[in-house]
Design a protein around this motif. Structure first.
Motif, PDB file in Angstrom:
ATOM      1  N   GLN A 152       1.218  -0.930  -0.180  1.00  0.00           N
ATOM      2  CA  GLN A 152      -0.016  -0.120   0.264  1.00  0.00           C
ATOM      3  C   GLN A 152       1.228   1.711  -0.178  1.00  0.00           C
ATOM      4  O   GLN A 152       1.034   2.050   0.853  1.00  0.00           O
ATOM      5  N   LEU A 153       1.563   1.658  -1.224  1.00  0.00           N
ATOM      6  CA  LEU A 153       2.506   2.219  -1.066  1.00  0.00           C
ATOM      7  C   LEU A 153       2.293   4.007  -1.044  1.00  0.00           C
ATOM      8  O   LEU A 153       2.656   4.557  -0.907  1.00  0.00           O
ATOM      9  N   ASP A 154       0.387   4.472  -1.351  1.00  0.00           N
ATOM     10  CA  ASP A 154       0.406   5.722  -1.102  1.00  0.00           C
ATOM     11  C   ASP A 154       0.196   6.104   0.527  1.00  0.00           C
ATOM     12  O   ASP A 154       0.832   7.264   1.192  1.00  0.00           O
ATOM     13  N   LYS A 155      -0.014   5.055   1.051  1.00  0.00           N
ATOM     14  CA  LYS A 155      -0.237   5.145   2.582  1.00  0.00           C
ATOM     15  C   LYS A 155       1.219   5.076   3.486  1.00  0.00           C
ATOM     16  O   LYS A 155       1.007   5.733   4.444  1.00  0.00           O
ATOM     17  N   ALA A 156       1.892   4.365   2.814  1.00  0.00           N
ATOM     18  CA  ALA A 156       3.231   4.135   3.287  1.00  0.00           C
ATOM     19  C   ALA A 156       4.079   5.736   2.939  1.00  0.00           C
ATOM     20  O   ALA A 156       4.300   6.318   3.808  1.00  0.00           O
ATOM     21  N   ARG A 157       3.876   6.093   1.576  1.00  0.00           N
ATOM     22  CA  ARG A 157       4.349   7.501   1.243  1.00  0.00           C
ATOM     23  C   ARG A 157       3.546   8.517   3.125  1.00  0.00           C
ATOM     24  O   ARG A 157       4.420   9.489   3.010  1.00  0.00           O
ATOM     25  N   GLU A 158       2.116   7.732   2.936  1.00  0.00           N
ATOM     26  CA  GLU A 158       1.875   9.700   3.544  1.00  0.00           C
ATOM     27  C   GLU A 158       2.250   9.446   4.688  1.00  0.00           C
ATOM     28  O   GLU A 158       2.740  10.707   5.889  1.00  0.00           O
ATOM     29  N   HIS A 159       2.288   8.224   5.745  1.00  0.00           N
ATOM     30  CA  HIS A 159       3.321   7.749   6.853  1.00  0.00           C
ATOM     31  C   HIS A 159       4.255   8.120   7.214  1.00  0.00           C
ATOM     32  O   HIS A 159       5.060   9.214   8.472  1.00  0.00           O
ATOM     33  N   LEU A 160       5.420   8.119   6.301  1.00  0.00           N
ATOM     34  CA  LEU A 160       6.300   8.180   6.067  1.00  0.00           C
ATOM     35  C   LEU A 160       7.116   9.856   6.080  1.00  0.00           C
ATOM     36  O   LEU A 160       7.862  10.543   7.347  1.00  0.00           O
ATOM     37  N   LEU A 175      15.433   6.955   2.160  1.00  0.00           N
ATOM     38  CA  LEU A 175      15.875   5.892   1.847  1.00  0.00           C
ATOM     39  C   LEU A 175      14.303   5.489   1.679  1.00  0.00           C
ATOM     40  O   LEU A 175      13.937   4.960   0.653  1.00  0.00           O
ATOM     41  N   ALA A 176      13.445   5.075   2.665  1.00  0.00           N
ATOM     42  CA  ALA A 176      11.798   3.987   2.532  1.00  0.00           C
ATOM     43  C   ALA A 176      11.175   4.695   1.523  1.00  0.00           C
ATOM     44  O   ALA A 176      10.606   4.493   0.521  1.00  0.00           O
ATOM     45  N   LEU A 177      11.289   6.009   1.903  1.00  0.00           N
ATOM     46  CA  LEU A 177      10.650   7.532   0.309  1.00  0.00           C
ATOM     47  C   LEU A 177      10.634   7.128  -1.164  1.00  0.00           C
ATOM     48  O   LEU A 177      10.335   6.768  -1.450  1.00  0.00           O
ATOM     49  N   GLY A 178      12.148   6.642  -0.501  1.00  0.00           N
ATOM     50  CA  GLY A 178      12.866   7.182  -2.265  1.00  0.00           C
ATOM     51  C   GLY A 178      12.612   5.319  -2.914  1.00  0.00           C
ATOM     52  O   GLY A 178      12.131   5.424  -3.725  1.00  0.00           O
ATOM     53  N   LYS A 179      12.763   4.048  -2.186  1.00  0.00           N
ATOM     54  CA  LYS A 179      12.487   3.089  -2.570  1.00  0.00           C
ATOM     55  C   LYS A 179      11.621   3.354  -3.220  1.00  0.00           C
ATOM     56  O   LYS A 179      11.162   2.358  -3.734  1.00  0.00           O
ATOM     57  N   ALA A 190      12.659   9.346  -6.594  1.00  0.00           N
ATOM     58  CA  ALA A 190      13.328   8.173  -5.815  1.00  0.00           C
ATOM     59  C   ALA A 190      14.785   9.007  -5.105  1.00  0.00           C
ATOM     60  O   ALA A 190      15.322   9.543  -4.821  1.00  0.00           O
ATOM     61  N   ARG A 191      15.353   9.576  -6.915  1.00  0.00           N
ATOM     62  CA  ARG A 191      17.252   9.808  -6.352  1.00  0.00           C
ATOM     63  C   ARG A 191      16.960  11.108  -5.621  1.00  0.00           C
ATOM     64  O   ARG A 191      17.509  11.380  -4.751  1.00  0.00           O
ATOM     65  N   GLU A 192      15.794  12.098  -5.658  1.00  0.00           N
ATOM     66  CA  GLU A 192      15.893  13.271  -4.570  1.00  0.00           C
ATOM     67  C   GLU A 192      16.052  13.162  -3.132  1.00  0.00           C
ATOM     68  O   GLU A 192      16.877  13.260  -2.266  1.00  0.00           O
ATOM     69  N   ASP A 206      22.782   0.095   1.671  1.00  0.00           N
ATOM     70  CA  ASP A 206      21.869   0.275   1.086  1.00  0.00           C
ATOM     71  C   ASP A 206      21.165   1.707   0.516  1.00  0.00           C
ATOM     72  O   ASP A 206      20.203   1.004  -0.768  1.00  0.00           O
ATOM     73  N   ILE A 207      21.050   2.446   0.696  1.00  0.00           N
ATOM     74  CA  ILE A 207      21.528   4.038   0.592  1.00  0.00           C
ATOM     75  C   ILE A 207      22.462   3.550  -0.935  1.00  0.00           C
ATOM     76  O   ILE A 207      21.732   3.944  -1.945  1.00  0.00           O
ATOM     77  N   LEU A 208      23.228   3.756  -0.813  1.00  0.00           N
ATOM     78  CA  LEU A 208      24.139   3.066  -2.155  1.00  0.00           C
ATOM     79  C   LEU A 208      24.001   2.258  -2.819  1.00  0.00           C
ATOM     80  O   LEU A 208      23.377   2.876  -4.891  1.00  0.00           O
ATOM     81  N   ASN A 209      23.244   1.630  -2.711  1.00  0.00           N
ATOM     82  CA  ASN A 209      22.679  -0.365  -3.171  1.00  0.00           C
ATOM     83  C   ASN A 209      20.968   0.910  -4.069  1.00  0.00           C
ATOM     84  O   ASN A 209      20.855   0.628  -5.292  1.00  0.00           O
ATOM     85  N   ALA A 210      20.228   1.240  -3.426  1.00  0.00           N
ATOM     86  CA  ALA A 210      19.322   2.109  -4.153  1.00  0.00           C
ATOM     87  C   ALA A 210      19.297   2.945  -4.725  1.00  0.00           C
ATOM     88  O   ALA A 210      18.745   2.613  -5.876  1.00  0.00           O
ATOM     89  N   LEU A 211      20.627   3.279  -4.828  1.00  0.00           N
ATOM     90  CA  LEU A 211      20.923   4.481  -6.133  1.00  0.00           C
ATOM     91  C   LEU A 211      21.263   4.089  -6.940  1.00  0.00           C
ATOM     92  O   LEU A 211      21.267   4.754  -7.975  1.00  0.00           O
ATOM     93  N   GLY A 212      22.311   3.088  -6.925  1.00  0.00           N
ATOM     94  CA  GLY A 212      22.422   2.153  -8.265  1.00  0.00           C
ATOM     95  C   GLY A 212      21.290   1.459  -8.439  1.00  0.00           C
ATOM     96  O   GLY A 212      21.315   1.363 -10.420  1.00  0.00           O
ATOM     97  N   ALA A 213      20.205   1.470  -7.772  1.00  0.00           N
ATOM     98  CA  ALA A 213      18.880   0.551  -8.480  1.00  0.00           C
ATOM     99  C   ALA A 213      18.813   2.075  -9.457  1.00  0.00           C
ATOM    100  O   ALA A 213      17.493   1.568 -10.957  1.00  0.00           O
ATOM    101  N   VAL A 214      18.062   3.119  -8.913  1.00  0.00           N
ATOM    102  CA  VAL A 214      17.715   4.447  -9.570  1.00  0.00           C
ATOM    103  C   VAL A 214      18.440   4.424 -11.332  1.00  0.00           C
ATOM    104  O   VAL A 214      17.541   4.587 -12.446  1.00  0.00           O
TER     105      VAL A 214
END
Length: 286
Positions: A152-160, A175-179, A190-192, A206-214
Motif C-alpha cells: 500500500q505505497l500511497d499510505k506508506a508515503r503519507e505516514h513516512l 531511503l524508504a521514500l526513495g524505494k 526517488a533519486r532526490e 543500502d542507500i548506495l545500492n538503492a541509488l545504483g538501482a535508480v
C-alpha cells in the motif's frame, strides 16, 4: 544504581551503564538464591529472558523490536510479578500470596492473549499505537514501512512523510521514500529522496545500492556500476548490491568480473540459489 545506569546510558557509555546495573543485580540474585529464594530468582530470570527477544529485535530493526514488545512484554511481566509476590510473601510472612499470584497470573495471561489477537498484524498494531499516541512521530515511520511491505505505497508515503523530523536518523525515512518512489516509477523523485539519505549517511550500503538501482532503471550502467561498487566496498557482506553489480558487469560485457561476484556471493553464503544459477548460466556459455 538505576539512576547511575540511566545517566551513563544518556552519555552513550552503554557498557559502563550495563555493568553498574547488572553486577549489583547479579549479586542480589545470588544472595536470594543462597537464602533459599530460588523461586523468586527463577521467576525474575523468566522476566529477563522474556525481555531478551525485544532487545535483540530492536537491535536488528526498530520495527521488529516494537512488534516483539507487543507479544513478549506481557508474558515477561508475569515472571516479574510472580517474583515480587513471592519475595513479598517471604519478607512479610503473608499467606495471601498464592491465590493472588494465581489470580493475577491468569489475568495477565488473558491480557496477553487479547493483545496478541488485537495486534495480530503489523499494521493493526501500529494503527492502535498511533491512535493512543498521535504525537509520537516515530510510529508514523513504523506504520509507513509496514504499509510498504503490504504494497500500500500511497499510505506508506503519507505516514513516512509525517515522520521526518529534520534529524540525523531521517536518512531511514528518505531511503524508504526513495524505494517507494522507485516502485511507483517516479525515478526523479526517488533519486532526490535517496540523495537526501546519502547526504545524511554516505557510508550506508543500502542507500548506495538503492541509488545504483535508480541509475540502472534509467539504463545508465556506468553510474549504476559506480554506486554498486561503493556499496560493496562499504559492506562486503551485503549480498543485494553484489548481485546487482554482477548483473551490471554482465550487461557491460565484463563476464569475468560478473563471475567473480557470483563466486564471492557463494563464498559468503554457500547454497545461494540465484547466484548459483546465474553462475552456471555464465560458465556454461564459456
Amino acid at each position: 544504581t538505576i539512576l547511575v545506569a540511566f545517566v551513563l546510558a544518556q552519555s552513550w557509555d552503554w557498557v559502563a551503564g550495563g555493568l553498574c546495573f547488572f553486577i549489583p543485580l547479579g549479586m542480589l540474585l545470588r544472595w536470594l538464591w543462597r537464602k533459599g529464594q530460588r523461586a523468586v530468582v527463577l521467576f525474575f530470570l523468566w522476566f529477563l529472558v522474556g525481555l531478551l527477544p525485544i532487545f535483540l529485535g530492536a537491535f536488528a530493526t526498530a520495527n521488529m523490536g516494537a512488534l516483539l514488545e507487543a507479544h513478549w512484554f506481557m508474558p515477561a511481566t508475569i515472571g516479574l510479578f510472580a517474583a515480587v509476590v513471592l519475595a513479598a510473601a517471604h519478607f512479610i510472612a503473608a499467606r495471601w500470596h498464592k491465590p493472588v499470584l494465581a489470580g493475577v497470573t491468569v489475568v495477565l495471561v488473558l491480557c496477553a492473549w487479547n493483545n496478541n489477537r488485537l495486534w495480530s498484524s503489523e499494521v493493526r498494531y501500529y494503527e492502535r499505537w498511533l491512535s493512543q499516541n498521535p504525537d509520537f512521530v516515530a510510529v508514523h515511520y513504523f506504520l509507513g514501512t509496514a504499509y510498504d511491505r503490504q504494497g500500500q505505497l500511497d499510505k506508506a508515503r503519507e505516514h513516512l512523510e509525517k515522520s521526518i523530523l529534520g534529524r540525523y536518523k531521517d536518512w531511514m525515512v528518505h531511503l524508504a521514500l526513495g524505494k517507494i518512489s522507485l516502485k511507483q516509477g517516479r525515478v526523479e523523485q526517488a533519486r532526490e529522496e535517496l540523495l537526501k539519505a546519502y547526504s545524511l549517511e554516505p557510508k550506508n550500503s543500502d542507500i548506495l545500492n538503492a541509488l545504483g538501482a535508480v541509475e540502472f532503471q534509467v539504463r545508465d550502467l556506468e553510474k549504476s556500476r559506480q554506486w554498486f561498487e561503493q556499496a560493496v566496498v562499504v559492506n562486503r557482506f551485503n549480498l543485494e548490491p553484489r548481485m546487482n553489480l554482477a548483473v551490471v558487469y554482465k550487461r557491460l560485457g565484463d563476464v569475468p568480473k560478473a563471475v567473480a561476484q557470483y563466486k564471492e556471493i557463494l563464498r559468503i553464503q554457500p547454497g545461494n540459489g540465484p547466484a548459483q544459477q546465474a553462475l552456471d548460466r555464465l560458465t556454461s556459455r564459456e
